[in-house]
Design a protein around this motif. Structure first.
Motif, PDB file in Angstrom:
ATOM      1  N   SER A   1      -3.580  -7.991  -6.273  1.00 60.50           N
ATOM      2  CA  SER A   1      -4.076  -6.904  -5.431  1.00 60.50           C
ATOM      3  C   SER A   1      -3.165  -5.688  -5.549  1.00 60.50           C
ATOM      4  O   SER A   1      -2.044  -5.776  -6.043  1.00 60.50           O
ATOM      5  N   VAL A   2      -3.678  -4.538  -5.078  1.00 63.21           N
ATOM      6  CA  VAL A   2      -2.937  -3.275  -5.147  1.00 63.21           C
ATOM      7  C   VAL A   2      -2.901  -2.647  -3.758  1.00 63.21           C
ATOM      8  O   VAL A   2      -3.919  -2.610  -3.055  1.00 63.21           O
ATOM      9  N   PHE A   3      -1.719  -2.154  -3.383  1.00 58.41           N
ATOM     10  CA  PHE A   3      -1.533  -1.578  -2.052  1.00 58.41           C
ATOM     11  C   PHE A   3      -0.846  -0.219  -2.143  1.00 58.41           C
ATOM     12  O   PHE A   3      -0.057   0.039  -3.064  1.00 58.41           O
ATOM     13  N   ILE A   4      -1.142   0.626  -1.159  1.00 62.85           N
ATOM     14  CA  ILE A   4      -0.389   1.857  -0.955  1.00 62.85           C
ATOM     15  C   ILE A   4       0.645   1.583   0.121  1.00 62.85           C
ATOM     16  O   ILE A   4       0.309   1.121   1.216  1.00 62.85           O
ATOM     17  N   VAL A   5       1.910   1.871  -0.185  1.00 63.56           N
ATOM     18  CA  VAL A   5       2.996   1.596   0.751  1.00 63.56           C
ATOM     19  C   VAL A   5       3.795   2.879   0.973  1.00 63.56           C
ATOM     20  O   VAL A   5       4.231   3.525   0.013  1.00 63.56           O
ATOM     21  N   ASP A   6       3.981   3.222   2.231  1.00 64.64           N
ATOM     22  CA  ASP A   6       4.850   4.344   2.585  1.00 64.64           C
ATOM     23  C   ASP A   6       6.291   3.957   2.265  1.00 64.64           C
ATOM     24  O   ASP A   6       6.776   2.928   2.736  1.00 64.64           O
ATOM     25  N   LYS A   7       6.975   4.763   1.465  1.00 66.50           N
ATOM     26  CA  LYS A   7       8.332   4.385   1.051  1.00 66.50           C
ATOM     27  C   LYS A   7       9.316   4.354   2.209  1.00 66.50           C
ATOM     28  O   LYS A   7      10.365   3.704   2.123  1.00 66.50           O
TER      29      LYS A   7
END
Length: 376
Positions: free
Chosen positions: A183-189
């Motif tokens: 799966s692919v996720f957007i993560v706030d750094k």
């Protein structure tokens, strides 16, 4: 097949070429990569103002209705100046994931921020033991209420020191190396549990080792289908490879031109070394390799919309051909420059470094040779 560019594309190329010449002179670039930041946010803002960051996106999301050919034009000019700003991680990779599989809400939130330059992304896909297999993942994302909890380690994340957000591949099911369960996720750094160790790469860019320690992300951080993202990852990385092939072509053109010019100025036995026939032959061979690379780069870009098998086969062929040419031209350019070619004061050594690193990104020559054979 029509290889002519539109009037608008020619205008963009001319304007970008002028900008790179003015903003990326050799001394200026050397100062930038040696600085603490390692890049110039003002250049990124200028690229946004010129519309460069929005070129590959549709007008519906605030872009300029372009595509892969437009990214190719941009990257070729960037290659000529060894531009370090993270166009591929942000626009091609993150933008590609959102363009192909993002929800309307995700596109509205993130694509507009990419286009206006206010949000920078890095693509965290590589792992210390994963080599070039995108399914070889030890990073996990486990269901936690309505969201997910991420744990793992991503290696050599290009552009991460400058990024506000990360696109992260993780395993949500199956065993290591299974094609399903990715799966692919957007993560706030800036999220709790995200730890980075930043460093300079050999070619003057910046990267990070990124560690996820019980990082909580909401359900809407998922891009595309849970557990079925591998084909999406392969599509986006093929687009990134095509863009970087164009960048390598730009760098090869400049490296060859520098070498020809140096051979006219450097004298040995009282005459320019460019008058030696053996060196003339080598520089002709370098130019031939460059021209072949341009053709491969164009073909790979034009085949990104083809069937999956044809796209993969063509992109791998381009990565092999351009990778071999990049190493050949880089090595010969340094050799013809002699001792000057391996000093930091001469630009040619830095072109050689970038062309060498190009081979290892998203799969080296050997990897793509095997993939091309398997698909033939």
């Amino acid at each position: 097949m029509d290889f002519n560019f539109t009037e608008e594309q020619d205008m963009v190329r001319d304007g970008l070429s002028r900008m790179v010449r003015e903003a990326y002179g050799w001394e200026t670039r050397s100062e930038v990569i040696a600085s603490e930041a390692g890049w110039r946010p003002e250049i990124w803002a200028q690229l946004a103002e010129l519309g460069i960051l929005g070129m590959p996106f549709s007008e519906e999301v605030g872009g300029f209705g372009g595509g892969a050919v437009d990214s190719m034009i941009v990257m070729e000019e960037f290659g000529k100046g060894l531009v370090v700003e993270p166009f591929v991680p942000t626009v091609v990779c993150a933008g590609g994931f959102l363009k192909h599989a993002g929800t309307e809400a995700q596109r509205e939130e993130h694509l507009s921020a990419i286009i206006d330059g206010s949000r920078v992304f890095a693509f965290a896909y590589a792992e210390p033991r994963g080599r070039y297999n995108f399914a070889d993942l030890e990073t996990t994302a486990k269901k936690d209420g309505d969201g997910y909890t991420l744990n793992g380690h991503k290696a050599v994340v290009i552009g991460a020191p400058w990024a506000s957000h990360l696109v992260v591949t993780a395993r949500t099911g199956g065993d290591r190396r299974d094609k399903e369960g990715v799966s692919v996720f957007i993560v706030d750094k800036s999220a709790n549990g995200v730890v980075t160790r930043d460093y300079e790469t050999v070619d003057g860019r910046r990267a990070s080792e990124v560690y996820f320690e019980n990082v909580s992300v909401p359900a809407d951080a998922l891009i595309g289908e849970e557990g079925g993202a591998l084909p999406l990852i392969e599509l986006v990385t093929d687009e990134a490879i095509a863009a970087q092939c164009a960048e390598a072509c730009g760098a090869m053109k400049v490296a060859h031109g520098m070498t020809v010019e140096y051979s006219r100025q450097r004298k040995q036995f009282g005459v320019p070394i460019g008058s030696f026939q053996v060196l003339q032959h080598r520089m002709v061979d370098m130019y031939t390799a460059y021209e072949q690379s341009v053709s491969l780069s164009y073909l790979a870009t034009l085949k990104l919309d083809a069937s999956e098998q044809e796209r993969k086969r063509t992109v791998s062929a381009a990565k092999v051909g351009v990778g071999q040419a990049a190493r050949y031209i880089g090595q010969d350019a340094v050799q013809i420059h002699g001792g000057n070619g391996v000093t930091d004061e001469y630009a040619i050594g830095h072109y050689f470094k970038r062309l060498t690193v190009f081979d290892s990104e998203f799969g080296n020559v050997d990897h793509h040779m095997k993939r091309h054979i398997a698909l033939s």
